[in-house]
Design a protein around this motif. Sequence first.
Motif, PDB file in Angstrom:
ATOM      1  N   THR A  64     -12.923   4.679  -7.040  1.00 19.17           N
ATOM      2  CA  THR A  64     -13.444   5.368  -5.855  1.00 19.17           C
ATOM      3  C   THR A  64     -14.964   5.370  -5.831  1.00 19.17           C
ATOM      4  O   THR A  64     -15.589   5.041  -4.807  1.00 19.17           O
ATOM      5  N   ASP A  67      -4.247  -0.901   2.138  1.00 18.92           N
ATOM      6  CA  ASP A  67      -5.330  -0.438   1.277  1.00 18.92           C
ATOM      7  C   ASP A  67      -6.139  -1.643   0.799  1.00 18.92           C
ATOM      8  O   ASP A  67      -5.599  -2.604   0.268  1.00 18.92           O
ATOM      9  N   TYR A 116      -5.537  -3.069  -2.832  1.00 21.05           N
ATOM     10  CA  TYR A 116      -4.385  -3.936  -3.043  1.00 21.05           C
ATOM     11  C   TYR A 116      -4.587  -5.303  -2.388  1.00 21.05           C
ATOM     12  O   TYR A 116      -4.162  -6.332  -2.928  1.00 21.05           O
ATOM     13  N   TYR A 158      -8.224  14.733  -7.513  1.00 22.54           N
ATOM     14  CA  TYR A 158      -7.863  14.321  -8.861  1.00 22.54           C
ATOM     15  C   TYR A 158      -7.794  15.519  -9.806  1.00 22.54           C
ATOM     16  O   TYR A 158      -6.896  15.605 -10.653  1.00 22.54           O
ATOM     17  N   TRP A 204       4.218   7.121  -5.558  1.00 21.33           N
ATOM     18  CA  TRP A 204       3.737   7.707  -6.813  1.00 21.33           C
ATOM     19  C   TRP A 204       4.126   9.175  -6.887  1.00 21.33           C
ATOM     20  O   TRP A 204       4.588   9.668  -7.915  1.00 21.33           O
ATOM     21  N   ASP A 229       1.541   3.931  -3.091  1.00 14.80           N
ATOM     22  CA  ASP A 229       0.799   5.142  -3.455  1.00 14.80           C
ATOM     23  C   ASP A 229       1.588   6.389  -3.069  1.00 14.80           C
ATOM     24  O   ASP A 229       1.574   7.397  -3.786  1.00 14.80           O
ATOM     25  N   LEU A 272      -0.057  10.824   1.468  1.00 12.13           N
ATOM     26  CA  LEU A 272      -0.398   9.420   1.268  1.00 12.13           C
ATOM     27  C   LEU A 272       0.389   8.503   2.201  1.00 12.13           C
ATOM     28  O   LEU A 272      -0.119   7.462   2.628  1.00 12.13           O
ATOM     29  N   GLN A 281       3.276   0.540 -12.010  1.00 10.70           N
ATOM     30  CA  GLN A 281       3.428   1.919 -11.542  1.00 10.70           C
ATOM     31  C   GLN A 281       4.762   2.518 -11.979  1.00 10.70           C
ATOM     32  O   GLN A 281       4.852   3.734 -12.210  1.00 10.70           O
ATOM     33  N   GLN A 287       4.555   5.929 -13.895  1.00 13.10           N
ATOM     34  CA  GLN A 287       5.200   7.069 -13.257  1.00 13.10           C
ATOM     35  C   GLN A 287       6.209   7.732 -14.193  1.00 13.10           C
ATOM     36  O   GLN A 287       6.259   8.964 -14.292  1.00 13.10           O
ATOM     37  N   TRP A 324      -1.394   5.998   4.871  1.00 14.49           N
ATOM     38  CA  TRP A 324      -1.073   4.574   4.971  1.00 14.49           C
ATOM     39  C   TRP A 324      -0.694   4.201   6.403  1.00 14.49           C
ATOM     40  O   TRP A 324      -1.147   3.183   6.925  1.00 14.49           O
ATOM     41  N   SER A 326       0.803  -1.229   0.000  1.00 18.72           N
ATOM     42  CA  SER A 326       0.000   0.000   0.000  1.00 18.72           C
ATOM     43  C   SER A 326       0.831   1.273   0.000  1.00 18.72           C
ATOM     44  O   SER A 326       0.381   2.316  -0.491  1.00 18.72           O
ATOM     45  N   SER A 330      -8.190   4.006 -12.842  1.00 23.99           N
ATOM     46  CA  SER A 330      -8.014   3.663 -11.435  1.00 23.99           C
ATOM     47  C   SER A 330      -8.396   4.788 -10.478  1.00 23.99           C
ATOM     48  O   SER A 330      -8.273   4.619  -9.259  1.00 23.99           O
TER      49      SER A 330
END
Length: 263
Positions: free
Chosen positions: A231, A85, A88, A187, A36, A33, A75, A115, A119, A79, A30, A226
Amino acid sequence: MLQILLVDAAVSAAAFLALWLVSLRIRDVSFIDAWWGLGMGLIAWTAFLQGLPTPRGMLLTTIGTVWALRLGGYLLWRWRKHGADRRYVAMLAHAEKERGWSFAKTSLLLVFSLQYVMQFVVALPVQLGQAPGPLGPLAAAGAALAVLGILFETVGDAQLVAFKADPANAGKVMDKGLWRYTRHPNYFGDACTWWGLFLIAAEALPWGPLSMIGPALLTFTLIRWSGVPTTEGRLKKTRPDYAAYVARTSGFVPWFPKTNPLP
């Protein structure tokens, strides 16, 4: 520029490999994230340090670093506070049940490798924009848009944290503050930041304009893959009032809520 991209890719790959090994030890992915954001900051600095300092490179790296530290730090805190999460956990369980994959294989192929590629592509503006050249009106507009995006998502995240911290709001839909005008201010802020960084990079010819691939991929991911779908799919199942919220509130770009939404 090819050398910059290759070195960036190698440094980023080493970081992802190290984090994958950490995930094997703690049996949780998790925290990826948080990487990221933080990883994009690393890519920005790796690209910047390979060339001569330029005003454009400094602007891109500074804004990219602020964005990376803000999002990555938030983030990481989330976590540490809430633990693994559920997305995951479900992904890993499904791969083990349906495909017979181990934790190591699933996490490497479906989490860290994916990722890593995404990324690197999304971060193209802070890489291809390192070319020398004067800052023009596009860079000014891009800087303003990027700063607006960072502020927008920061305020949105802070409002959501405060809302969830109040026990009286348990099971309720957050529809106050920025969340009254868009269902996903975080977002939207992300998209604004990276489209702003693209505008700064776009003046760095000949490679800068090609970095549009980065924010385009990010926006698609947030709206169609995603971000929003994941969400909202969960909230529609767990929040009885969420359908009404969707009917009256803009899905992405902020706008005034509908007073009489259609059923």
